[in-house]
Write a protein that holds these residues in place. Sequence first.
Motif, PDB file in Angstrom:
ATOM      1  N   UNK A 364      15.504  89.668  65.178  1.00 48.72           N
ATOM      2  CA  UNK A 364      16.848  89.133  64.989  1.00 48.72           C
ATOM      3  C   UNK A 364      17.125  87.839  65.724  1.00 48.72           C
ATOM      4  N   UNK A 365      16.441  87.588  66.878  1.00 50.08           N
ATOM      5  CA  UNK A 365      16.735  86.403  67.670  1.00 50.08           C
ATOM      6  C   UNK A 365      15.913  85.191  67.279  1.00 50.08           C
ATOM      7  N   UNK A 366      15.077  85.318  66.282  1.00 54.42           N
ATOM      8  CA  UNK A 366      14.185  84.217  65.926  1.00 54.42           C
ATOM      9  C   UNK A 366      14.973  82.985  65.495  1.00 54.42           C
ATOM     10  N   UNK A 367      15.970  83.191  64.640  1.00 51.12           N
ATOM     11  CA  UNK A 367      16.745  82.058  64.127  1.00 51.12           C
ATOM     12  C   UNK A 367      17.517  81.373  65.243  1.00 51.12           C
ATOM     13  N   UNK A 368      18.124  82.188  66.126  1.00 50.18           N
ATOM     14  CA  UNK A 368      18.916  81.616  67.215  1.00 50.18           C
ATOM     15  C   UNK A 368      18.033  80.794  68.144  1.00 50.18           C
ATOM     16  N   UNK A 369      16.921  81.360  68.568  1.00 50.72           N
ATOM     17  CA  UNK A 369      16.040  80.645  69.485  1.00 50.72           C
ATOM     18  C   UNK A 369      15.397  79.437  68.815  1.00 50.72           C
ATOM     19  N   UNK A 370      15.127  79.555  67.526  1.00 55.56           N
ATOM     20  CA  UNK A 370      14.562  78.432  66.784  1.00 55.56           C
ATOM     21  C   UNK A 370      15.521  77.248  66.791  1.00 55.56           C
ATOM     22  N   UNK A 371      16.813  77.524  66.540  1.00 58.42           N
ATOM     23  CA  UNK A 371      17.810  76.458  66.559  1.00 58.42           C
ATOM     24  C   UNK A 371      17.995  75.899  67.964  1.00 58.42           C
ATOM     25  N   UNK A 372      17.940  76.791  68.977  1.00 56.57           N
ATOM     26  CA  UNK A 372      18.133  76.338  70.356  1.00 56.57           C
ATOM     27  C   UNK A 372      16.995  75.413  70.797  1.00 56.57           C
ATOM     28  N   UNK A 373      15.772  75.822  70.526  1.00 58.26           N
ATOM     29  CA  UNK A 373      14.612  74.993  70.892  1.00 58.26           C
ATOM     30  C   UNK A 373      14.592  73.706  70.062  1.00 58.26           C
ATOM     31  N   UNK A 374      14.976  73.803  68.788  1.00 55.49           N
ATOM     32  CA  UNK A 374      15.002  72.610  67.928  1.00 55.49           C
ATOM     33  C   UNK A 374      15.969  71.566  68.460  1.00 55.49           C
ATOM     34  N   UNK A 375      17.084  72.034  69.065  1.00 61.84           N
ATOM     35  CA  UNK A 375      18.029  71.083  69.651  1.00 61.84           C
ATOM     36  C   UNK A 375      17.400  70.266  70.763  1.00 61.84           C
ATOM     37  N   UNK A 376      16.613  70.892  71.618  1.00 61.64           N
ATOM     38  CA  UNK A 376      15.930  70.155  72.685  1.00 61.64           C
ATOM     39  C   UNK A 376      14.866  69.215  72.113  1.00 61.64           C
ATOM     40  N   UNK A 377      14.178  69.656  71.067  1.00 63.17           N
ATOM     41  CA  UNK A 377      13.166  68.795  70.443  1.00 63.17           C
ATOM     42  C   UNK A 377      13.821  67.533  69.887  1.00 63.17           C
ATOM     43  N   UNK A 378      14.970  67.694  69.255  1.00 67.16           N
ATOM     44  CA  UNK A 378      15.676  66.538  68.694  1.00 67.16           C
ATOM     45  C   UNK A 378      16.090  65.563  69.797  1.00 67.16           C
ATOM     46  N   UNK A 379      16.600  66.102  70.910  1.00 69.89           N
ATOM     47  CA  UNK A 379      17.100  65.235  71.978  1.00 69.89           C
ATOM     48  C   UNK A 379      15.966  64.513  72.702  1.00 69.89           C
ATOM     49  N   UNK A 380      14.880  65.233  72.980  1.00 70.73           N
ATOM     50  CA  UNK A 380      13.789  64.618  73.726  1.00 70.73           C
ATOM     51  C   UNK A 380      12.933  63.700  72.848  1.00 70.73           C
ATOM     52  N   UNK A 381      12.836  63.996  71.565  1.00 68.91           N
ATOM     53  CA  UNK A 381      12.034  63.147  70.677  1.00 68.91           C
ATOM     54  C   UNK A 381      12.752  61.863  70.300  1.00 68.91           C
ATOM     55  N   UNK A 382      14.084  61.839  70.478  1.00 72.09           N
ATOM     56  CA  UNK A 382      14.905  60.673  70.148  1.00 72.09           C
ATOM     57  C   UNK A 382      14.800  60.279  68.677  1.00 72.09           C
ATOM     58  N   UNK A 383      14.418  61.237  67.808  1.00 70.64           N
ATOM     59  CA  UNK A 383      14.399  60.959  66.372  1.00 70.64           C
ATOM     60  C   UNK A 383      15.788  61.079  65.754  1.00 70.64           C
ATOM     61  N   UNK A 384      16.703  61.676  66.527  1.00 70.66           N
ATOM     62  CA  UNK A 384      18.081  61.825  66.060  1.00 70.66           C
ATOM     63  C   UNK A 384      19.000  61.655  67.262  1.00 70.66           C
ATOM     64  N   UNK A 385      20.009  60.794  67.124  1.00 72.06           N
ATOM     65  CA  UNK A 385      20.930  60.516  68.221  1.00 72.06           C
ATOM     66  C   UNK A 385      22.355  60.647  67.715  1.00 72.06           C
TER      67      UNK A 385
END
Length: 565
Positions: A364-385
């Motif tokens: 059940x927590x896969x989607x939540x954690x996936x979105x949470x980790x994806x948020x950090x990937x977006x911020x650190x990769x600077x592909x989306x601001x």
Amino acid sequence: MSSQLPIFLREHAPFLLFILLVVGALGLELLVRRLVVTRLKERLVADAAVITVVSLALFGAGWQLSDYYKEWVFRELLRNTAILVAALHLTRAVHLLTGKRGRKKLLPYLAFIVAYLLSLFFLFPPVQNAQVLVWSVRLKKLFIFLGATAVVWEIGETLKNEFVARIFRLSSTTAMLLLFGLWEVNYLNFNFKTLIGIAIIVFLTAVFTFAYSKGIPELVKRVCKELPQQDSKVVENNLKSLLTVLYLILLVKLLSGFSNLGSLFDKLENAYLIKTDLVKISVGNIITFGTLAVILFNLLNIVKKLIKLTFPKERREVEGGSAEALIFNLGVLFNSIILLSTLGITWKVILPIAGTLGVGLGFGLQTIMNNYVSGFILLFSKKLKVGDIVELPSVSVSTLGSTSPSVFGKVEDIGILSTIIRTNDGVEISIPNSSFISSPIVNFSLKDPYVRLKIPVGVAYSSDPKEVKRLLEEVIEELPYTVRFLPKMVRFEELGDSALIFRAIFWIDVRKDMWVRNIISDFYFRAWYKLKEAGVEIPFPQNDVWFRNSLKVEIERPNLPKEES
């Protein structure tokens, strides 16, 4: 008679000296307020501070002078008189802070005076009845409670936020009822030390009132003048909330330090609801958890807005917005760890829970954690601001009765689990962070905000191509959206079936002008009138039909009635 007067003056010299001190202090207070306070900018706060200091000094003097009495009755009389003078003075200071007028402000004065008269009834009882004396003491406590509650409610009127004012009144009334109950059962004792604490509380309230109503707004106005109004409002509201919590903490500390309530607070601190080797949760832990949560998240909201001021103005919206999102996400994680440990949940519990969550990620927590980790990937990769103009071709949403095959808009916020995109229709769409990782997105402003538009234009075959090119170049130059330092051209694309196809090519700043369809519409308006004025025909699709052989055409005439001769 004449010989008894010196004896009376000698016996009651402390009381007479106290009265002289009261008169002298009032005169000195009036002199200071006229010569010094009237020249200050914040006159009301200064007036309240002077009155508070005078009341505290008079109370201390009266209490010390009472020790010269050997008789208990006169000693208590002088102490009660000093308490009355100090209470009336402190009430006056509160009235100055709140600006209260009318008959309602007389309520605390009357309550304190009645309580004083009831103390006289106890000290000099007209009837020797124990039951009557007990009830006089209870009535005295009741009127003191009513006067103090009226003053506390008036302090709540200084809070401009109605919701905060209601919470303050509710909590303060509950606290006053609790104190009254403790006083009634003789668990709480008021003495010289207690009134000093009350005077400090009144002075602290004056400082709090000034800081809440004027100090914080003025500070935010100066520090956050370069931030948007919405961000400045967030900083101001969180500063006020933080100040209120710190004010309440100081109140509790003062009540604990200047009365015998410290032992009660210690008992609450050690009143455990759950106490095991792994989990230790007490009433004090819960109170600390709630208080610390408000402080940490208020500080987080303030820092995430002020971080934008560290960026140059031209980069504040984009890079500052992304830094704000990153700090908020990391702050939530950091605050959660601190708060869990504050609540009494040790690492012995957190680590097994983390292991269990690791197994639960597959469910059940896969989607939540996936979105949470994806948020950090977006911020650190600077592909989306924050501030980027993006389009998600693979995401289809329905808004206001119409379905769009893709989402086009501006990134407003990159949150913990989702990203907010504001479309040109003013609709804010929340899209899971994982969608930006797993699906292709078009970022029109990843490295720079300049994008090139290619707008087709068709003219009739009879038109002069060079003239058409010149006219379209003039239209491009007249457009206010064109980026002047980037190349622009008019290209002859093809010989179409019904028209000569040209393409107008120029660059725009998509951050400033994200209404692309409006720009295209404006170009066509200008081009149509420009070409029409020059006599250039804009064709429409048409076909010529040729027949190889001659055609025989028969015309049928209708049978008309013969005309009568």
